[in-house]
Design a protein around this motif. Structure first.
Motif, PDB file in Angstrom:
ATOM      1  N   SER A   1       0.653  -1.232   0.661  1.00 56.06           N
ATOM      2  CA  SER A   1       0.278   0.302  -0.269  1.00 56.06           C
ATOM      3  C   SER A   1       0.896   0.836   0.033  1.00 56.06           C
ATOM      4  O   SER A   1       0.841   2.207   0.778  1.00 56.06           O
ATOM      5  N   LEU A   2       2.312   0.790  -0.630  1.00 56.75           N
ATOM      6  CA  LEU A   2       3.450   2.187  -0.891  1.00 56.75           C
ATOM      7  C   LEU A   2       2.464   3.383  -1.282  1.00 56.75           C
ATOM      8  O   LEU A   2       1.560   2.775  -3.117  1.00 56.75           O
ATOM      9  N   THR A   3       2.286   5.040  -1.301  1.00 57.07           N
ATOM     10  CA  THR A   3       2.852   5.907  -2.449  1.00 57.07           C
ATOM     11  C   THR A   3       3.665   6.367  -2.749  1.00 57.07           C
ATOM     12  O   THR A   3       5.196   6.622  -2.355  1.00 57.07           O
ATOM     13  N   PHE A   4       4.276   6.325  -4.506  1.00 55.82           N
ATOM     14  CA  PHE A   4       4.703   6.448  -4.824  1.00 55.82           C
ATOM     15  C   PHE A   4       4.877   8.085  -5.450  1.00 55.82           C
ATOM     16  O   PHE A   4       3.418   8.163  -6.626  1.00 55.82           O
ATOM     17  N   MET A   5       5.809   9.057  -5.475  1.00 55.14           N
ATOM     18  CA  MET A   5       5.686  10.476  -6.111  1.00 55.14           C
ATOM     19  C   MET A   5       6.726   9.975  -7.826  1.00 55.14           C
ATOM     20  O   MET A   5       7.356  10.304  -7.181  1.00 55.14           O
ATOM     21  N   VAL A   6       6.376  10.030  -8.606  1.00 53.36           N
ATOM     22  CA  VAL A   6       6.963  10.036  -9.671  1.00 53.36           C
ATOM     23  C   VAL A   6       7.004  11.439 -10.192  1.00 53.36           C
ATOM     24  O   VAL A   6       5.904  12.207 -10.496  1.00 53.36           O
ATOM     25  N   GLY A   7       8.300  11.114 -11.099  1.00 56.16           N
ATOM     26  CA  GLY A   7       8.637  12.558 -11.983  1.00 56.16           C
ATOM     27  C   GLY A   7       9.339  11.894 -12.919  1.00 56.16           C
ATOM     28  O   GLY A   7       9.492  10.578 -13.779  1.00 56.16           O
ATOM     29  N   GLY A   8       8.907  12.666 -14.264  1.00 57.69           N
ATOM     30  CA  GLY A   8       9.416  11.848 -15.212  1.00 57.69           C
ATOM     31  C   GLY A   8       8.439  12.207 -17.184  1.00 57.69           C
ATOM     32  O   GLY A   8       8.081  13.298 -16.986  1.00 57.69           O
ATOM     33  N   VAL A   9       9.117  11.810 -17.397  1.00 53.17           N
ATOM     34  CA  VAL A   9       8.416  11.879 -18.934  1.00 53.17           C
ATOM     35  C   VAL A   9       6.124  11.628 -18.767  1.00 53.17           C
ATOM     36  O   VAL A   9       6.643  10.279 -18.590  1.00 53.17           O
ATOM     37  N   ALA A  10       5.252  12.130 -19.158  1.00 54.33           N
ATOM     38  CA  ALA A  10       3.819  11.521 -18.231  1.00 54.33           C
ATOM     39  C   ALA A  10       4.247  10.270 -19.537  1.00 54.33           C
ATOM     40  O   ALA A  10       3.193   9.481 -18.969  1.00 54.33           O
ATOM     41  N   GLU A  11       4.321  10.635 -20.767  1.00 56.98           N
ATOM     42  CA  GLU A  11       3.756   9.526 -21.508  1.00 56.98           C
ATOM     43  C   GLU A  11       4.793   7.988 -21.020  1.00 56.98           C
ATOM     44  O   GLU A  11       3.531   6.916 -21.370  1.00 56.98           O
ATOM     45  N   GLU A  12       5.892   8.290 -20.892  1.00 58.14           N
ATOM     46  CA  GLU A  12       6.732   6.674 -20.302  1.00 58.14           C
ATOM     47  C   GLU A  12       5.550   6.376 -18.964  1.00 58.14           C
ATOM     48  O   GLU A  12       5.581   5.491 -18.775  1.00 58.14           O
ATOM     49  N   PHE A  13       5.180   7.426 -18.097  1.00 60.75           N
ATOM     50  CA  PHE A  13       4.305   6.948 -17.033  1.00 60.75           C
ATOM     51  C   PHE A  13       3.479   6.175 -17.307  1.00 60.75           C
ATOM     52  O   PHE A  13       2.876   5.405 -16.795  1.00 60.75           O
ATOM     53  N   ALA A  14       2.794   6.701 -18.418  1.00 65.74           N
ATOM     54  CA  ALA A  14       1.574   6.461 -18.722  1.00 65.74           C
ATOM     55  C   ALA A  14       1.216   4.276 -19.028  1.00 65.74           C
ATOM     56  O   ALA A  14       0.794   3.908 -18.854  1.00 65.74           O
ATOM     57  N   ALA A  15       2.608   4.464 -19.940  1.00 64.39           N
ATOM     58  CA  ALA A  15       2.718   3.291 -20.653  1.00 64.39           C
ATOM     59  C   ALA A  15       3.286   2.374 -19.980  1.00 64.39           C
ATOM     60  O   ALA A  15       3.160   1.402 -20.074  1.00 64.39           O
ATOM     61  N   ALA A  16       4.047   2.793 -18.872  1.00 64.89           N
ATOM     62  CA  ALA A  16       4.929   1.759 -18.495  1.00 64.89           C
ATOM     63  C   ALA A  16       4.953   1.832 -16.614  1.00 64.89           C
ATOM     64  O   ALA A  16       4.576   0.892 -16.538  1.00 64.89           O
TER      65      ALA A  16
END
Length: 296
Positions: free
Chosen positions: A135-150
């Motif tokens: 149940s972790l929370t991930f705070m993600v930074g990076g290219v939005a398209e790559e976030f959605a894709a993988a």
């Protein structure tokens, strides 16, 4: 069901171990390594691949997760003498879930991009308990398209909240702010509980009152630092097995550096940093950060 591609996981220690286990349960073949080989033993026993360096993991997998304690460790894992960038393949996805200096992450992102790979920072919140329960929370930074894709799918296997924050480094910025507030709230909770006990209040009753009142916070109702108030938290095991005090002190140091670079006053954060450094110096560095109550 289609077979899933292997995931390299560097740093399967205290936090990384349960994360890697969730990936394994979801059917992802693992390629693990850790500076402490014993940390990988259960994956070896389960038939997963264990390698000797991040470079070996990068050679065998096109998605690599790193979970490391300091900025120096993150740099070494990505660009050291025998590390990820020595063998990373073009198009690979590198996700760093460490909590380190955002400026370091920005530089690592540039190095990774030069190799034709994709870099994302995805620090976590929730502690060892959330890692074990998925149940972790991930705070993600990076290219939005790559976030959605993988990245979202992969991290969703080990976390219940996976949120994109912006460009590479923004995940780290959010994590530093979160841990700054957590340290301050834990300090306040420990002081309030300590004072209440000295005034003759039963700690369980005091915690109940706080949690029904305006002083309620995560440190009081979910991770109360006073022994005997709650079960299932590190303090119930002599403050073992949680988020180490030395790591909280490190994160507060990152907050101090970030505040200095942006000319931002963090008065309570500076005080909390000193308190956690003193707690470390009194023998609690390897204990959970809630052991600061014992220091008081």
């Amino acid at each position: 069901m289609a077979s899933k591609t292997p995931v390299g996981f560097t740093g399967v220690g205290n936090m990384g171990n349960p994360m890697a286990k969730y990936l394994m349960k979801r059917g992802y073949p693992l390629i693990t390594d850790d500076v402490f080989p014993d940390a990988c033993k259960e994956f070896l026993d389960a038939g997963e691949q264990v390698v000797s360096s991040p470079a070996d993991a990068a050679e065998k997998a096109d998605r690599i997760i790193t979970m490391l304690p300091t900025s120096i460790d993150a740099i070494e894992a990505c660009s050291g003498a025998n590390e990820v960038l020595k063998k990373v393949k073009k198009g690979s996805l590198l996700i760093d879930s460490s909590t380190v200096d955002p400026m370091v992450l920005n530089e690592l992102a540039k190095e990774v991009e030069k190799m034709g790979a994709v870099f994302m920072d995805a620090p976590v919140s929730g502690g060892v308990g959330a890692a074990r329960s998925g149940s972790l929370t991930f705070m993600v930074g990076g290219v939005a398209e790559e976030f959605a894709a993988a990245a979202q799918e992969l991290l969703g296997c080990v976390g219940c909240n996976v949120a994109w924050r912006g460009a590479a480094g923004t995940g780290q910025a959010a994590e530093i702010c979160n841990n700054l507030l957590l340290a301050i709230s834990m300090t306040g909770t420990a002081e309030a509980m300590h004072l209440g006990i000295r005034l003759g209040l039963d700690p369980k009753l005091l915690a109940k009152i706080l949690n029904m009142s305006s002083g309620q916070c995560w440190s009081s109702d979910t991770y109360n630092p006073v022994p005997g108030v709650m079960d299932g938290v590190p303090l119930a095991n002599r403050y073992e097995g949680g988020f180490r005090t030395t790591l909280m002190a490190k994160d507060l140091g990152l907050a101090q550096d970030s505040a200095a670079s942006t000319n931002s006053p963090i008065l309570l954060g500076s005080q909390a940093h000193q308190i956690y450094r003193m707690t470390c110096s009194k023998g609690y560095s390897k204990k959970d950060f809630s052991s600061m109550f014992r220091f008081l």
